[in-house]
Design an enzyme around this catalytic site. Structure first.
Site, PDB file in Angstrom:
ATOM      1  N   HIS A  55       0.769  -1.144   0.076  1.00 37.62           N
ATOM      2  CA  HIS A  55      -0.048   0.077  -0.158  1.00 37.62           C
ATOM      3  C   HIS A  55       0.917   1.155  -0.050  1.00 37.62           C
ATOM      4  CE1 HIS A  55       0.842  -0.367   4.370  1.00 37.62           C
ATOM      5  NE2 HIS A  55       0.410   0.654   4.653  1.00 37.62           N
ATOM      6  N   HIS A  57       1.357   4.050   1.643  1.00 38.96           N
ATOM      7  CA  HIS A  57       1.981   4.578   2.954  1.00 38.96           C
ATOM      8  C   HIS A  57       3.513   4.856   3.008  1.00 38.96           C
ATOM      9  CE1 HIS A  57      -1.955   4.103   5.405  1.00 38.96           C
ATOM     10  NE2 HIS A  57      -2.023   5.396   4.566  1.00 38.96           N
ATOM     11  N   ASP A  59       5.841   4.622   4.959  1.00 43.11           N
ATOM     12  CA  ASP A  59       6.651   3.711   5.680  1.00 43.11           C
ATOM     13  C   ASP A  59       6.813   2.468   5.143  1.00 43.11           C
ATOM     14  OD1 ASP A  59       4.035   3.694   6.739  1.00 43.11           O
ATOM     15  OD2 ASP A  59       4.688   1.931   8.092  1.00 43.11           O
ATOM     16  N   HIS A  60       6.020   2.456   3.956  1.00 37.04           N
ATOM     17  CA  HIS A  60       6.114   1.149   3.288  1.00 37.04           C
ATOM     18  C   HIS A  60       6.617   1.160   1.788  1.00 37.04           C
ATOM     19  CE1 HIS A  60       3.492  -1.311   5.846  1.00 37.04           C
ATOM     20  NE2 HIS A  60       3.289   0.150   6.304  1.00 37.04           N
ATOM     21  N   HIS A 113      -7.541  -0.508   5.517  1.00 39.95           N
ATOM     22  CA  HIS A 113      -6.696   0.364   6.021  1.00 39.95           C
ATOM     23  C   HIS A 113      -6.332   1.474   4.942  1.00 39.95           C
ATOM     24  CE1 HIS A 113      -2.785   1.472   7.983  1.00 39.95           C
ATOM     25  NE2 HIS A 113      -2.313   1.606   6.886  1.00 39.95           N
ATOM     26  N   ASP A 130      -0.428  -3.422   6.170  1.00 38.61           N
ATOM     27  CA  ASP A 130      -1.057  -3.022   7.366  1.00 38.61           C
ATOM     28  C   ASP A 130      -2.507  -3.267   7.636  1.00 38.61           C
ATOM     29  OD1 ASP A 130       1.352  -1.965   8.118  1.00 38.61           O
ATOM     30  OD2 ASP A 130       0.739   0.371   7.783  1.00 38.61           O
ATOM     31  N   HIS A 168       4.220  -4.454  10.724  1.00 37.09           N
ATOM     32  CA  HIS A 168       4.843  -3.956  11.959  1.00 37.09           C
ATOM     33  C   HIS A 168       4.831  -4.772  13.246  1.00 37.09           C
ATOM     34  CE1 HIS A 168       4.234   0.350  10.860  1.00 37.09           C
ATOM     35  NE2 HIS A 168       3.460   0.005   9.933  1.00 37.09           N
TER      36      HIS A 168
END
Ligand code: ZN
Ligand code: FE
Length: 256
Positions: A55, A57, A59-60, A113, A130, A168
């Site tokens: 996805h 985001h 942090d990915h 999400h 996530d 995570h």
């Protein structure tokens, strides 16, 4: 298919960049940061062969561009312009084959999400970003409780021994919340012992597996009488149906 292993490369405070590797090559899932991946690949003498994004985001996907400047590799990800680096956009029912490893991964669209969140599953593994966490699920940033329920229900249909690689390390805090709903769940209490011991030694609690999640994860247990009762108490009314229960416990968790 060549023999490979899946190792976690840590990023930020609690992200895992799951890395399939053999003696010469690696593919990474959700490289939010390039530096830890580069450090790992250099230390191990590995060349990158593919990037997978679940996805959009940061942090990915935040490490995509820098990795691509060094390795010209395919990037598998969703039909979503918010990830400009994706070279092979995929959706529900598609199958991707990781180059070199020859591992086939089936794509599912699992909104909740985010609206374009994907999972990749195959060869006994699930990469779910996530959406599904050990004993928890992602926040509903762009989706509805119904979408999340449907997405989690699809993931729950995978074989019980499917190893689940989540984005995570949230397991211990998720267990604390789950115990508020099911204080007597023996599988949950046993998992808490194992996970606490792992975290004490700074080890990942992941991967989990689908069977363990069905036994411990309240977001997959929204028809269990005890979960329904706890959610109803939180909501202040008798909840009916798994979507309402999921909505209530997701909101409860946000404020827990
Ligand atoms: Zn996310
Ligand atoms: Fe994340």
């Amino acid at each position: 298919m060549s023999a490979y292993e899946v190792v976690p490369v840590r990023a930020f405070s609690d992200n895992y960049i799951w890395t399939l590797r053999d003696e010469s090559r690696a593919a990474v899932v959700d490289p939010g940061d390039a530096q830890p991946v580069i450090d790992y690949l250099e230390r191990e003498g590995l060349e990158l062969v593919a990037i997978v994004n679940t996805h959009h985001h940061a942090d990915h996907v935040g490490g995509n561009a820098r990795l691509l400047s060094r390795w010209k590799v395919p990037v598998f990800g969703p039909h979503d312009d918010r990830i400009p680096d994706v070279t092979r956009r995929v959706g529900d029912g598609d199958r991707v084959t990781l180059p070199h490893f020859d591992v086939a991964l089936d794509v599912m669209e699992i909104p909740g999400h985010t609206r374009s969140h994907l999972s990749f599953s195959g060869d006994g593994m699930l990469f779910c970003g996530d959406t599904l966490f050990a004993v928890g699920c992602g926040r509903l940033f762009e989706g509805t409780p119904r979408q999340m329920h449907e997405s989690l229900s699809r993931l729950a249909q995978l074989a019980d021994d499917t190893r689940v690689y989540c984005g995570h390390e949230y397991t211990l805090s998720n267990i604390r919340f789950a115990k508020a709903l099911e204080p007597d769940n023996a599988a949950l209490l046993a998992l808490e012992q194992r996970a606490a011991a792992q975290r004490e030694r700074d080890l990942p609690t992941l991967p989990t597996d689908i069977g363990q999640e069905k036994a411990t994860n309240p977001f997959l247990r929204v028809t269990e009488p005890q979960v329904v009762a706890a959610a109803s108490t939180y909501a202040g009314r008798a909840l009916e149906g798994p979507v309402d229960v999921l909505a209530a416990i997701r909101e409860w968790k946000n404020n827990y």
